[in-house]
Design an enzyme around this catalytic site. Structure first.
Site, PDB file in Angstrom:
ATOM      1  CG  ASP A   8       1.243  -0.802   1.604  1.00 51.62           C
ATOM      2  OD1 ASP A   8       0.107  -1.226   1.833  1.00 51.62           O
ATOM      3  OD2 ASP A   8       1.546   0.427   1.773  1.00 51.62           O
ATOM      4  CG  ASP A  10      -3.466   2.749  -0.767  1.00 55.39           C
ATOM      5  OD1 ASP A  10      -3.619   2.844  -2.072  1.00 55.39           O
ATOM      6  OD2 ASP A  10      -4.463   1.985  -0.259  1.00 55.39           O
TER       7      ASP A  10
END
Length: 227
Positions: A8, A10
């Site tokens: 991922d 953020d």
């Protein structure tokens, strides 16, 4: 057998939310009306944190904002955004994590609900060639129409997009000797649940509790602690 390391973006590889920070940036440079934008952007960000975000509604808002401007102007702003916001935020711990997988010969991939316009240069900065992100519709000139394409890679949509990406290469997740996914959010539990090595990375409270219950390892990447 080869291995796949999925990240991922953020609050996982980055200690910030690039989508939210882009909104703050375009307000700061005076591109849009800051008061009106910040109210809606903050509301969507809270929904994301709470796991109640409607990804199509958000993408309509995000891509609609981009569609107001020619691509050349947006690209120039994005270079400034990278220089002022993103590159100073990239931490050596995150770079080292990616490099460790790449040095081991693992295939690396970023999968993010944030759109490709914002994230493609960030993936490049991490040296990751493979990116699954929210896809904007473009017109014949390469400008944004304000619409999105495909299934948003949010929640279970990340599994859908990953499987499609693998199928395009005649692969399945099971073909890899090991698969890793690093994420900070409970929104990513569907994908964390199907890899062989889920790692709750800088997890929020909901994911941290789920990881403890499942016996998943937790990585506090920016404090370099692994439990």
């Amino acid at each position: 057998m080869s291995k796949l390391a999925i990240f991922d973006l953020d609050h996982t590889l980055l200690p910030l939310d690039s989508d939210y920070e882009w909104g703050q940036f375009i307000c700061r440079i005076g591109a849009i009306d800051a008061a009106a934008f910040e109210v809606r952007n903050a509301a969507f960000y809270l929904q994301y944190q709470n796991g109640t975000l409607d990804p199509l509604e958000y993408l309509e808002f995000a891509f609609g904002t981009l569609a107001r401007f020619p691509r050349t102007e947006l690209d120039a702003w994005h270079q400034q955004f990278m220089h002022e916001v993103i590159l100073p935020a990239i931490r050596p711990e995150a770079v080292a994590l990616v490099k460790r997988h790449q040095d081991d010969g693992d295939e690396t991939l970023i999968i993010t609900a944030t759109n490709r316009f914002i994230t493609a240069p960030i993936a490049h900065a991490f040296g990751i060639a493979n990116l699954i992100a929210a896809e904007p519709e473009l017109d014949h000139a390469g400008d944004f129409t304000g619409k999105s394409r495909g299934t948003p890679p949010f929640g279970p949509g990340k599994v859908t997009n990953l499987n499609a990406w693998l199928a395009a290469q005649d692969q399945r997740l099971e073909d890899f000797g090991a698969s890793y996914f690093y994420s900070d959010s409970q929104n990513d539990i569907p994908l964390l649940s199907i890899v062989t090595h889920p790692v709750a990375t800088n997890p929020n409270d909901l994911l941290a509790a789920h990881a403890r219950a499942q016996g998943w390892p937790t990585l506090d990447l920016f404090n370099n602690q692994h439990q």
